[in-house]
Design an enzyme around this catalytic site. Structure first.
Site, PDB file in Angstrom:
ATOM      1  N   HIS A  87       8.019 -26.245   4.412  1.00 62.14           N
ATOM      2  CA  HIS A  87       7.315 -27.388   3.830  1.00 62.14           C
ATOM      3  C   HIS A  87       6.814 -27.110   2.420  1.00 62.14           C
ATOM      4  O   HIS A  87       6.103 -27.928   1.849  1.00 62.14           O
ATOM      5  CB  HIS A  87       6.151 -27.799   4.740  1.00 62.14           C
ATOM      6  CG  HIS A  87       6.609 -28.200   6.104  1.00 62.14           C
ATOM      7  ND1 HIS A  87       6.967 -29.489   6.430  1.00 62.14           N
ATOM      8  CD2 HIS A  87       6.837 -27.461   7.220  1.00 62.14           C
ATOM      9  CE1 HIS A  87       7.366 -29.535   7.694  1.00 62.14           C
ATOM     10  NE2 HIS A  87       7.301 -28.309   8.189  1.00 62.14           N
TER      11      HIS A  87
ATOM     12  N   GLU B  85       0.819  -1.226   0.000  1.00 64.86           N
ATOM     13  CA  GLU B  85       0.000   0.000   0.000  1.00 64.86           C
ATOM     14  C   GLU B  85       0.849   1.270   0.000  1.00 64.86           C
ATOM     15  O   GLU B  85       0.491   2.253  -0.645  1.00 64.86           O
ATOM     16  CB  GLU B  85      -0.936   0.009   1.212  1.00 64.86           C
ATOM     17  CG  GLU B  85      -2.042  -1.019   1.101  1.00 64.86           C
ATOM     18  CD  GLU B  85      -3.042  -0.922   2.242  1.00 64.86           C
ATOM     19  OE1 GLU B  85      -3.763   0.084   2.333  1.00 64.86           O
ATOM     20  OE2 GLU B  85      -3.086  -1.856   3.060  1.00 64.86           O
TER      21      GLU B  85
ATOM     22  N   LYS C 240     -13.609   0.468  -3.757  1.00 60.63           N
ATOM     23  CA  LYS C 240     -14.665   0.827  -2.803  1.00 60.63           C
ATOM     24  C   LYS C 240     -15.696   1.733  -3.481  1.00 60.63           C
ATOM     25  O   LYS C 240     -16.896   1.583  -3.263  1.00 60.63           O
ATOM     26  CB  LYS C 240     -14.058   1.529  -1.582  1.00 60.63           C
ATOM     27  CG  LYS C 240     -13.245   0.589  -0.701  1.00 60.63           C
ATOM     28  CD  LYS C 240     -12.765   1.264   0.569  1.00 60.63           C
ATOM     29  CE  LYS C 240     -11.958   0.299   1.424  1.00 60.63           C
ATOM     30  NZ  LYS C 240     -11.487   0.857   2.671  1.00 60.63           N
TER      31      LYS C 240
END
Ligand code: PA5
Length: 356
Positions: free
Chosen positions: A250, A234, A342
């Site tokens: 892993h 951001e 938004k």
């Protein structure tokens, strides 16, 4: 050196983000004094759900990481619409939204009210503030005018206060005081006036340069690694990757043996208190990644308590993302893509309207 040139910094940082980051220790101290109004009922919940997204959820992650060693009540950070099925009337929902207008958090509150779950809001206002007013549930009122991700102190400390008021404290008074004093001292070491050779955040940003930052924490600092990633994305608008030991051993470890590794810069988030098994795995990572990575840095948390250690790492990450932004010539304040999402969702075309 650009990072030590105040005029060059001013030209890029057009919204004075440096002032807001410099005030982070003061935010934490002021936030620590805020109280929910009215006071929540002191009924110990069986489950705490912290509903939040993005920068607000980061406050929940920090507190959840503090609580994981000490609290015998599960604390979930819920990022999404609605609420998990496990949340019922004996739970507590803390709605964490700086703006108070985040659709997912509002949806979580609506579900909580329908299910009869007690709600506490932590917000500067917006629709969430209005809902608290209408339904009379407790609210901690935050000061307005910040970017949500730069209000981390205002999101984390009131959440601790709310939890303590409901009988589920996630940090002791001593740990909170330790954290406040650690971020105060640290703030003086990381700001733009501190030259690069003495400034850990500037040195790290310079070391990362234009390589892809890959941040690894341990089982608890993994939450902070994720916060570094989102701050880099951001503030500096650069892609970053976050992971945690031991899980990355892993799967993601394989990437570091491949040809792309030279374009990546690994940052290991360490703490003195990490378990011996985790310390051993970090040592192994250094040995195995070092020869392949474009660069590898190790940073250490400050303070004795878990809250101080997590917050000091998060504060360092904020400044690193800021200096990476400066080196890229990017203003860290605006988030135009996120804002556009938004805006479009608030005025949906047929294509974006939820299907019945
Ligand atoms: O950093 C940001 O601006 C975002 O990640 C926001 O925190 C996110 O969109 C949620 O908004 P709010 O924190 O206001 O609920």
């Amino acid at each position: 050196m650009m990072l030590d040139d105040p005029r060059a910094i001013e030209r890029v940082d057009r919204h004075d983000t440096r002032r807001v980051l410099t005030e982070f220790p003061a935010h934490c101290r002021r936030a620590q004094a805020l109280q929910p109004m009215p006071l929540p009922a002191a009924v110990r919940p069986r489950l705490v759900v912290v509903a939040g997204m993005g920068g607000s959820a980061a406050g929940g992650d920090l507190v959840a990481a503090c609580a994981s060693d000490t609290l015998d009540v599960p604390l979930l950070v819920h990022r999404g619409y609605g609420l998990p099925a496990a949340a019922g009337p004996e739970s507590l929902v803390v709605a964490l939204s700086y703006s108070g207008d985040t659709a997912e958090v509002l949806s979580a509150v609506e579900v909580a009210l329908r299910r009869g779950i007690p709600v506490v809001a932590v917000t500067a206002g917006g629709a969430l503030g209005a809902l608290a007013q209408t339904h009379g549930f407790p609210r901690v009122t935050l000061p307005a005018g910040l970017m949500p991700r730069m209000a981390l102190g205002y999101l984390a400390f009131p959440l601790l206060t709310v939890l303590a008021a409901c009988g589920v404290p996630a940090a002791s008074a001593t740990d909170i005081e330790d954290a406040l004093s650690v971020v105060q001292d640290q703030g003086e070491d990381l700001g733009p006036e501190r030259p690069s050779e003495k400034n850990e955040a500037k040195r790290l940003a310079l070391a990362i340069g234009t390589r892809l930052p890959v941040i690894y924490g341990g089982p608890l600092t993994g939450a902070v690694a994720y916060r570094w990633k989102t701050d880099l994305e951001e503030n500096a608008k650069v892609l970053a990757i976050a992971g945690a030991v031991p899980e990355m051993n892993h799967n993601e470890i394989e990437v570091w043996g491949g040809p792309g590794a030279a374009g990546h810069h690994a940052v290991l988030l360490r703490e003195d208190a990490e378990a011996v098994e985790i310390a051993g795995r970090f040592t192994l990572l250094r040995e195995m990644l070092g020869p392949h990575a474009g660069g590898l840095s190790e940073v250490w948390a400050r303070g004795r308590g878990r809250l101080a250690r997590l917050l000091s790492l998060a504060a360092l990450g904020q400044w690193v993302s800021y200096y990476v932004a400066m080196l890229q010539g990017t203003d860290p304040w605006p988030v135009p893509m996120l804002t556009e999402v938004k805006r479009r969702l608030a005025t949906p075309s047929d294509e974006h309207r939820p299907r019945p």
